[in-house]
Scaffold this motif. Structure first.
Motif, PDB file in Angstrom:
ATOM      1  N   THR A   1       3.193   8.799   9.809  1.00  0.00           N
ATOM      2  CA  THR A   1       2.465   9.370   8.675  1.00  0.00           C
ATOM      3  C   THR A   1       3.111  10.680   8.209  1.00  0.00           C
ATOM      4  OG1 THR A   1       0.412   8.368   9.447  1.00  0.00           O
ATOM      5  CG2 THR A   1       0.203  10.198   7.916  1.00  0.00           C
TER       6      THR A   1
ATOM      7  N   VAL B   1      -0.987   9.257   2.713  1.00  0.00           N
ATOM      8  CA  VAL B   1      -0.229  10.475   2.389  1.00  0.00           C
ATOM      9  C   VAL B   1       0.721  10.227   1.217  1.00  0.00           C
ATOM     10  CG1 VAL B   1      -0.400  11.517   4.673  1.00  0.00           C
ATOM     11  CG2 VAL B   1       1.553  10.043   4.141  1.00  0.00           C
ATOM     12  N   THR B   2       1.240   8.988   1.130  1.00  0.00           N
ATOM     13  CA  THR B   2       2.162   8.689   0.033  1.00  0.00           C
ATOM     14  C   THR B   2       1.429   8.740  -1.315  1.00  0.00           C
ATOM     15  OG1 THR B   2       3.516   7.312   1.477  1.00  0.00           O
ATOM     16  CG2 THR B   2       3.815   7.015  -0.879  1.00  0.00           C
ATOM     17  N   TYR B   3       0.234   8.156  -1.340  1.00  0.00           N
ATOM     18  CA  TYR B   3      -0.534   8.207  -2.600  1.00  0.00           C
ATOM     19  C   TYR B   3      -0.933   9.647  -2.919  1.00  0.00           C
ATOM     20  CZ  TYR B   3      -3.666   6.508  -6.306  1.00  0.00           C
ATOM     21  OH  TYR B   3      -4.263   6.260  -7.512  1.00  0.00           O
ATOM     22  N   ALA B   4      -1.235  10.424  -1.880  1.00  0.00           N
ATOM     23  CA  ALA B   4      -1.573  11.834  -2.087  1.00  0.00           C
ATOM     24  C   ALA B   4      -0.421  12.595  -2.743  1.00  0.00           C
ATOM     25  CB  ALA B   4      -1.953  12.495  -0.766  1.00  0.00           C
ATOM     26  N   THR B   5       0.828  12.291  -2.321  1.00  0.00           N
ATOM     27  CA  THR B   5       1.971  12.973  -2.950  1.00  0.00           C
ATOM     28  C   THR B   5       2.121  12.521  -4.403  1.00  0.00           C
ATOM     29  OG1 THR B   5       3.576  11.292  -2.230  1.00  0.00           O
ATOM     30  CG2 THR B   5       3.256  13.195  -0.779  1.00  0.00           C
ATOM     31  N   ARG B   6       1.763  11.265  -4.670  1.00  0.00           N
ATOM     32  CA  ARG B   6       1.880  10.766  -6.047  1.00  0.00           C
ATOM     33  C   ARG B   6       0.844  11.425  -6.960  1.00  0.00           C
ATOM     34  NH1 ARG B   6       3.322   5.076  -3.700  1.00  0.00           N
ATOM     35  NH2 ARG B   6       5.499   4.968  -4.349  1.00  0.00           N
TER      36      ARG B   6
ATOM     37  N   THR C   1      -0.698  -0.740  14.307  1.00  0.00           N
ATOM     38  CA  THR C   1       0.188  -0.903  13.154  1.00  0.00           C
ATOM     39  C   THR C   1      -0.592  -0.675  11.859  1.00  0.00           C
ATOM     40  OG1 THR C   1       1.637  -2.445  14.312  1.00  0.00           O
ATOM     41  CG2 THR C   1       1.649  -2.556  11.917  1.00  0.00           C
ATOM     42  N   LEU C   2      -1.807  -1.216  11.811  1.00  0.00           N
ATOM     43  CA  LEU C   2      -2.653  -1.024  10.627  1.00  0.00           C
ATOM     44  C   LEU C   2      -2.953   0.456  10.408  1.00  0.00           C
ATOM     45  CD1 LEU C   2      -5.268  -3.922  10.690  1.00  0.00           C
ATOM     46  CD2 LEU C   2      -3.294  -3.614   9.187  1.00  0.00           C
ATOM     47  N   LEU C   3      -3.213   1.188  11.508  1.00  0.00           N
ATOM     48  CA  LEU C   3      -3.486   2.623  11.423  1.00  0.00           C
ATOM     49  C   LEU C   3      -2.264   3.355  10.864  1.00  0.00           C
ATOM     50  CD1 LEU C   3      -5.562   4.825  12.108  1.00  0.00           C
ATOM     51  CD2 LEU C   3      -4.488   5.019  14.364  1.00  0.00           C
ATOM     52  N   ALA C   4      -1.081   2.980  11.342  1.00  0.00           N
ATOM     53  CA  ALA C   4       0.153   3.611  10.860  1.00  0.00           C
ATOM     54  C   ALA C   4       0.348   3.332   9.376  1.00  0.00           C
ATOM     55  CB  ALA C   4       1.346   3.097  11.660  1.00  0.00           C
ATOM     56  N   ILE C   5       0.131   2.080   8.975  1.00  0.00           N
ATOM     57  CA  ILE C   5       0.306   1.718   7.564  1.00  0.00           C
ATOM     58  C   ILE C   5      -0.708   2.474   6.699  1.00  0.00           C
ATOM     59  CG2 ILE C   5       0.076  -0.166   5.888  1.00  0.00           C
ATOM     60  CD1 ILE C   5       1.238  -2.046   8.023  1.00  0.00           C
TER      61      ILE C   5
ATOM     62  N   ALA D   1       2.745   1.297  17.452  1.00  0.00           N
ATOM     63  CA  ALA D   1       3.220   2.121  16.349  1.00  0.00           C
ATOM     64  C   ALA D   1       2.830   3.593  16.524  1.00  0.00           C
ATOM     65  CB  ALA D   1       2.653   1.601  15.037  1.00  0.00           C
TER      66      ALA D   1
ATOM     67  N   HIS E   1       7.570  13.289  -4.764  1.00  0.00           N
ATOM     68  CA  HIS E   1       6.577  12.768  -5.710  1.00  0.00           C
ATOM     69  C   HIS E   1       5.773  13.884  -6.361  1.00  0.00           C
ATOM     70  CE1 HIS E   1       6.513   8.677  -3.434  1.00  0.00           C
ATOM     71  NE2 HIS E   1       7.414   8.686  -4.396  1.00  0.00           N
ATOM     72  N   LEU E   2       5.582  15.005  -5.639  1.00  0.00           N
ATOM     73  CA  LEU E   2       4.814  16.129  -6.197  1.00  0.00           C
ATOM     74  C   LEU E   2       5.497  16.638  -7.462  1.00  0.00           C
ATOM     75  CD1 LEU E   2       3.943  18.061  -2.912  1.00  0.00           C
ATOM     76  CD2 LEU E   2       2.357  16.778  -4.345  1.00  0.00           C
TER      77      LEU E   2
ATOM     78  N   MET F   1       4.157   4.759  -9.210  1.00  0.00           N
ATOM     79  CA  MET F   1       5.274   5.666  -9.503  1.00  0.00           C
ATOM     80  C   MET F   1       6.267   5.693  -8.349  1.00  0.00           C
ATOM     81  SD  MET F   1       5.264   9.748 -10.414  1.00  0.00           S
ATOM     82  CE  MET F   1       5.016  10.290  -8.727  1.00  0.00           C
TER      83      MET F   1
ATOM     84  N   GLY G   1      -2.138   5.361   7.344  1.00  0.00           N
ATOM     85  CA  GLY G   1      -1.734   6.771   7.284  1.00  0.00           C
ATOM     86  C   GLY G   1      -0.603   6.990   6.300  1.00  0.00           C
ATOM     87  N   MET G   2       0.423   6.136   6.376  1.00  0.00           N
ATOM     88  CA  MET G   2       1.570   6.250   5.467  1.00  0.00           C
ATOM     89  C   MET G   2       1.124   6.049   4.020  1.00  0.00           C
ATOM     90  SD  MET G   2       4.335   4.039   7.662  1.00  0.00           S
ATOM     91  CE  MET G   2       5.477   3.879   6.297  1.00  0.00           C
ATOM     92  N   ALA G   3       0.263   5.045   3.802  1.00  0.00           N
ATOM     93  CA  ALA G   3      -0.183   4.745   2.439  1.00  0.00           C
ATOM     94  C   ALA G   3      -0.983   5.907   1.858  1.00  0.00           C
ATOM     95  CB  ALA G   3      -1.021   3.473   2.433  1.00  0.00           C
TER      96      ALA G   3
ATOM     97  N   THR H   1       0.809  -1.223   0.000  1.00  0.00           N
ATOM     98  CA  THR H   1       0.000   0.000   0.000  1.00  0.00           C
ATOM     99  C   THR H   1       0.841   1.271   0.000  1.00  0.00           C
ATOM    100  OG1 THR H   1      -0.140  -0.052   2.422  1.00  0.00           O
ATOM    101  CG2 THR H   1      -1.931  -1.101   1.199  1.00  0.00           C
ATOM    102  N   VAL H   2       1.996   1.253   0.669  1.00  0.00           N
ATOM    103  CA  VAL H   2       2.861   2.446   0.694  1.00  0.00           C
ATOM    104  C   VAL H   2       3.764   2.434  -0.538  1.00  0.00           C
ATOM    105  CG1 VAL H   2       4.568   3.754   1.996  1.00  0.00           C
ATOM    106  CG2 VAL H   2       2.775   2.505   3.211  1.00  0.00           C
TER     107      VAL H   2
ATOM    108  N   ASN I   1       8.207  11.711   0.967  1.00  0.00           N
ATOM    109  CA  ASN I   1       7.624  11.501  -0.357  1.00  0.00           C
ATOM    110  C   ASN I   1       7.201  12.789  -1.063  1.00  0.00           C
ATOM    111  OD1 ASN I   1       7.967   8.716  -0.433  1.00  0.00           O
ATOM    112  ND2 ASN I   1       6.195   8.418   0.893  1.00  0.00           N
TER     113      ASN I   1
ATOM    114  N   TRP J   1       1.663   6.216  15.014  1.00  0.00           N
ATOM    115  CA  TRP J   1       1.104   6.342  13.659  1.00  0.00           C
ATOM    116  C   TRP J   1       1.175   7.767  13.105  1.00  0.00           C
ATOM    117  CZ3 TRP J   1      -3.166   9.429  12.741  1.00  0.00           C
ATOM    118  CH2 TRP J   1      -3.873   9.840  13.869  1.00  0.00           C
TER     119      TRP J   1
ATOM    120  N   ALA K   1       6.437   9.964   6.503  1.00  0.00           N
ATOM    121  CA  ALA K   1       6.244   9.440   5.140  1.00  0.00           C
ATOM    122  C   ALA K   1       5.882  10.585   4.187  1.00  0.00           C
ATOM    123  CB  ALA K   1       5.149   8.377   5.120  1.00  0.00           C
TER     124      ALA K   1
END
Lengths: 243, 105
Positions: free
Chosen positions: A79, B22-27, B12-16, A73, A89-90, A115, B18-20, A55-56, A86, A75, A82
């Motif tokens: 977040t 914001v990362t997709y948002a930057t993409r 851990t799921l919440l952290a993943i 974690a 990417h912008l 990407m 969140g990371m996923a 997913t990341v 990243n 979180w 990350a």
């Protein structure tokens, strides 16, 4: 299907894409195993590792995340970190936008999901020579995604059996790959000016500021240098709204 | 492997997630901002410079601020890439960094 995307063309595109991404695919394996092993030491299970990779799907962000990981974690910190790592990417997405402008929205969303530095650089290199096709972009993205999810998961399952990749010089594989891609992007002295401006600013920021800020700083400096070194006569820099 | 390999911790799921997110948002962000624009002049030139600039920035710590072995190996990689296939140039770069580290450090 687009008329110019017939199956034989698509096969040619897919094969060219797979060949282009092969060095990156091989180079990423030791790092995937290492990331998984480090994650296992922090209490991340193989399933959680694969879920994060799927997913990341961002190498440097995941390495930093595992580095600062603890149980439970943190979180919000993870977040925000990350997001910072990243930010580049912008710039990458903005640069790629005009080259994938003929893709459908769904295809674009999928292409952008895959990407990463390597696929983006390969797409830019390809776009400098030919019109990008969805097949080309999605083939290499898919290959690296499966590769990343699989090997990081295996690394987490195997734990700390792996040694340090730096012993085999594997840590230099990515800089070397990116250097060869830079050579491929070369379009004359103005490319050199942008690269030099970026490298100087990135080096200064890297040495003086903690964190991944040097990438954004170098990227913006290089973009400014590119704008300033553009031939005059383009003074009336206008941005019109298309379509 | 045992059953613990399939554990999923909620935090851990919440952290993943969140990371996923914001990362997709930057993409998506840069593409979304630019995709309906037709760029000309200096704005176009700035964006054209981005690929080289970002790649150069990403590798700067490894190439310029690590040590002489890495800087020399980078130069060897670039020269090799001018003449040879990419995979060969990468292999030469990696081999030279191993050799140079052994000699210089």
């Amino acid at each position: 299907m687009r008329p110019d995307d017939m199956s034989s063309d698509r096969f040619t595109e897919a094969r060219a894409s797979a060949v282009a991404v092969l060095p990156a695919m091989i180079a990423v394996i030791p790092f995937s195993l290492l990331l998984g092993a480090l994650a296992a030491q922090k209490g991340i299970t193989p399933l959680e590792m694969m879920l994060m990779s799927a997913t990341v799907f961002a190498g440097s962000a995941q390495f930093v995340a595992v580095d600062i990981w603890r149980e439970p974690a943190p979180w919000l910190l993870l977040t925000v970190t990350a997001l910072l790592i990243n930010m580049r990417h912008l710039l990458m997405g903005a640069s790629l936008a005009s080259k994938i402008g003929h893709f459908g929205t769904g295809t674009s969303l999928l292409a952008l999901f895959t990407m990463v530095d390597e696929t983006w650089a390969l797409a830019e290199q390809r776009a400098a020579r030919a019109r990008l096709t969805p097949t080309y972009v999605l083939t290499m993205g898919g290959i690296l995604w499966i590769n990343w999810v699989g090997w990081t998961g295996l690394g987490a399952a195997l734990g700390s059996l792996m040694g340090d990749p730096a012993v085999y010089g594997a840590d230099f594989a990515f800089p070397a790959i990116f250097l060869t891609l830079l050579v491929g992007l070369w379009q004359g002295p103005r490319t050199g000016i942008a690269i030099a401006a970026s490298a100087v600013v990135a080096a200064i920021v890297h040495l003086t500021v903690d964190g991944p800020w040097f990438i954004a700083a170098g990227g913006i400096a290089g973009a400014l240098a590119g704008a300033l070194s553009a031939p005059s006569g383009d003074e009336a820099a206008e941005t019109g709204i298309g379509e | 492997m045992n059953l613990e390999a399939f554990n999923l911790d909620p935090q851990t799921l919440l952290a993943i997630a969140g990371m996923a997110l914001v990362t997709y948002a930057t993409r998506l962000g840069g593409w979304f901002a630019i995709r309906r624009m037709v760029l000309t002049g200096r704005t176009r030139a700035a964006l054209d410079a981005v690929p080289g600039a970002v790649l150069a920035a990403v590798i700067t710590p490894a190439v310029l601020t690590t040590g002489p072995a890495e800087t020399i190996a980078a130069a060897i990689t670039v020269v090799a890439a001018l003449k040879l296939p990419q995979l060969v140039a990468v292999a030469l770069g990696v081999a030279s960094v191993v050799a140079l580290r052994a000699i210089l450090y």
